[in-house]
Design an enzyme around this catalytic site. Structure first.
Site, PDB file in Angstrom:
ATOM      1  N   THR A  10       0.820  -1.214   0.000  1.00 36.43           N
ATOM      2  CA  THR A  10       0.000   0.000   0.000  1.00 36.43           C
ATOM      3  C   THR A  10       0.854   1.264   0.000  1.00 36.43           C
ATOM      4  O   THR A  10       0.475   2.261  -0.601  1.00 36.43           O
ATOM      5  CB  THR A  10      -0.971   0.029   1.197  1.00 36.43           C
ATOM      6  OG1 THR A  10      -0.230  -0.138   2.402  1.00 36.43           O
ATOM      7  CG2 THR A  10      -2.009  -1.072   1.089  1.00 36.43           C
ATOM      8  N   HIS A  11       2.018   1.219   0.642  1.00 40.94           N
ATOM      9  CA  HIS A  11       2.906   2.398   0.635  1.00 40.94           C
ATOM     10  C   HIS A  11       3.343   2.719  -0.798  1.00 40.94           C
ATOM     11  O   HIS A  11       3.315   3.874  -1.221  1.00 40.94           O
ATOM     12  CB  HIS A  11       4.146   2.158   1.506  1.00 40.94           C
ATOM     13  CG  HIS A  11       3.863   2.023   2.961  1.00 40.94           C
ATOM     14  ND1 HIS A  11       3.383   3.062   3.723  1.00 40.94           N
ATOM     15  CD2 HIS A  11       3.983   0.975   3.798  1.00 40.94           C
ATOM     16  CE1 HIS A  11       3.229   2.655   4.974  1.00 40.94           C
ATOM     17  NE2 HIS A  11       3.585   1.389   5.040  1.00 40.94           N
ATOM     18  N   LYS A  12       3.762   1.691  -1.532  1.00 44.12           N
ATOM     19  CA  LYS A  12       4.190   1.905  -2.918  1.00 44.12           C
ATOM     20  C   LYS A  12       3.033   2.411  -3.775  1.00 44.12           C
ATOM     21  O   LYS A  12       3.195   3.329  -4.576  1.00 44.12           O
ATOM     22  CB  LYS A  12       4.722   0.604  -3.522  1.00 44.12           C
ATOM     23  CG  LYS A  12       6.121   0.226  -3.138  1.00 44.12           C
ATOM     24  CD  LYS A  12       6.546  -0.980  -3.977  1.00 44.12           C
ATOM     25  CE  LYS A  12       7.917  -1.485  -3.604  1.00 44.12           C
ATOM     26  NZ  LYS A  12       8.312  -2.614  -4.460  1.00 44.12           N
ATOM     27  N   ASP A  68      11.436  -3.009  -8.866  1.00 42.72           N
ATOM     28  CA  ASP A  68      12.258  -3.563  -7.803  1.00 42.72           C
ATOM     29  C   ASP A  68      13.121  -2.417  -7.318  1.00 42.72           C
ATOM     30  O   ASP A  68      13.616  -1.613  -8.124  1.00 42.72           O
ATOM     31  CB  ASP A  68      13.108  -4.745  -8.263  1.00 42.72           C
ATOM     32  CG  ASP A  68      13.645  -5.542  -7.079  1.00 42.72           C
ATOM     33  OD1 ASP A  68      12.989  -5.543  -6.012  1.00 42.72           O
ATOM     34  OD2 ASP A  68      14.712  -6.143  -7.204  1.00 42.72           O
ATOM     35  N   GLY A 148      10.415   1.080   5.264  1.00 45.32           N
ATOM     36  CA  GLY A 148      11.682   0.461   4.894  1.00 45.32           C
ATOM     37  C   GLY A 148      12.853   1.104   5.620  1.00 45.32           C
ATOM     38  O   GLY A 148      12.821   1.329   6.828  1.00 45.32           O
ATOM     39  N   TYR A 149      13.886   1.430   4.862  1.00 46.91           N
ATOM     40  CA  TYR A 149      15.111   1.998   5.423  1.00 46.91           C
ATOM     41  C   TYR A 149      15.044   3.527   5.565  1.00 46.91           C
ATOM     42  O   TYR A 149      16.053   4.158   5.894  1.00 46.91           O
ATOM     43  CB  TYR A 149      16.303   1.623   4.532  1.00 46.91           C
ATOM     44  CG  TYR A 149      16.582   0.146   4.493  1.00 46.91           C
ATOM     45  CD1 TYR A 149      17.349  -0.474   5.473  1.00 46.91           C
ATOM     46  CD2 TYR A 149      16.081  -0.646   3.459  1.00 46.91           C
ATOM     47  CE1 TYR A 149      17.608  -1.836   5.441  1.00 46.91           C
ATOM     48  CE2 TYR A 149      16.331  -2.017   3.411  1.00 46.91           C
ATOM     49  CZ  TYR A 149      17.095  -2.596   4.404  1.00 46.91           C
ATOM     50  OH  TYR A 149      17.350  -3.958   4.369  1.00 46.91           O
ATOM     51  N   LYS A 170       9.062  13.782   0.242  1.00 45.71           N
ATOM     52  CA  LYS A 170       9.770  12.594  -0.226  1.00 45.71           C
ATOM     53  C   LYS A 170       9.416  12.285  -1.684  1.00 45.71           C
ATOM     54  O   LYS A 170      10.288  11.946  -2.484  1.00 45.71           O
ATOM     55  CB  LYS A 170       9.447  11.396   0.668  1.00 45.71           C
ATOM     56  CG  LYS A 170      10.152  10.117   0.231  1.00 45.71           C
ATOM     57  CD  LYS A 170       9.727   8.925   1.063  1.00 45.71           C
ATOM     58  CE  LYS A 170      10.262   7.652   0.446  1.00 45.71           C
ATOM     59  NZ  LYS A 170       9.768   6.449   1.090  1.00 45.71           N
ATOM     60  N   HIS A 175      13.893   8.039  -5.171  1.00 46.06           N
ATOM     61  CA  HIS A 175      14.245   7.165  -6.290  1.00 46.06           C
ATOM     62  C   HIS A 175      13.008   6.695  -7.038  1.00 46.06           C
ATOM     63  O   HIS A 175      12.986   6.672  -8.264  1.00 46.06           O
ATOM     64  CB  HIS A 175      15.041   5.966  -5.768  1.00 46.06           C
ATOM     65  CG  HIS A 175      14.368   5.230  -4.640  1.00 46.06           C
ATOM     66  ND1 HIS A 175      14.007   5.848  -3.460  1.00 46.06           N
ATOM     67  CD2 HIS A 175      13.985   3.949  -4.516  1.00 46.06           C
ATOM     68  CE1 HIS A 175      13.432   4.960  -2.659  1.00 46.06           C
ATOM     69  NE2 HIS A 175      13.399   3.802  -3.288  1.00 46.06           N
TER      70      HIS A 175
END
Length: 193
Positions: A10-12, A68, A148-149, A170, A175
């Site tokens: 869901t974040h993506k 990816d 994530g990181y 963000k 990226h």
């Protein structure tokens, strides 16, 4: 235009939809009734992204894209790389972050980058789009946002981690934003009637 995004993250999904706006409608794997665990056995981001779109097109014959992404840390020979989501042997991001910080220890060399590769399968043709953001790994977590990181990554030119930024901030520099921006420009300029 509708495209299937080879994810149920869901974040993506939220990040990508926010970046592309109303250029096209994104459907998740769940939206098309796909609960399969799509293989990611490649050794590069490109291979893994391509595996996702190849799989979806073979099974559903739908225009789709997959990505990816991962974190590459120079002092760790670009680890975790394609293994970013399962670096500690599990999908537990707290454990993954702990492992990165433990492996880095007091190493003063902390340069890193987030990299995303998107594979688009459209009109029976495959296209790739890449986004990279350079930065540094800090020794402790900061911020409550992102995923994530994000709590340990500060992009170049900033003094806050991705986790300390708003989603809008963000999404302007990440990226994924860079790669999705290239995807959206390609769709708008070359393929949308």
């Amino acid at each position: 235009m509708e495209l299937v995004f080879a994810t149920n993250n869901t974040h993506k999904l939220e990040e990508v939809q926010a970046i592309v706006g109303d250029i096209f409608t994104i459907k998740s794997l769940a939206d098309i009734g796909c609960s399969d665990d799509i293989p990611e056995t490649g050794v590069t981001f490109e291979e893994n992204a391509k595996q996702k779109t190849d799989y979806l097109f073979r099974k559903y014959s739908l225009d789709c894209f997959g990505d990816d992404s991962g974190l590459e840390i120079d002092a760790l020979n670009k680890e975790p790389g394609v293994y970013s989501a399962r670096y500690s042997g599990s999908r537990d991001m707290e454990k993954n972050i702990d492992l990165v910080l433990a492996k880095l220890g007091d190493n003063p060399s902390r340069t890193a980058r987030f990299r995303t590769v998107i594979s688009l399968f459209l009109n029976k043709q495959q296209h790739f789009f890449e986004g990279v953001i350079e930065g540094d790994i800090i020794p402790e977590r900061r911020g409550a946002g992102g995923f994530g990181y994000d709590p340990i990554f500060i992009p170049q030119g900033y003094d806050r981690t991705f986790a300390e930024m708003t989603a809008e901030e963000k999404n302007q520099i990440s990226h994924r934003a860079i790669a999705v921006g290239k995807l959206a420009a390609f769709l708008k300029e070359d393929n949308v009637d």
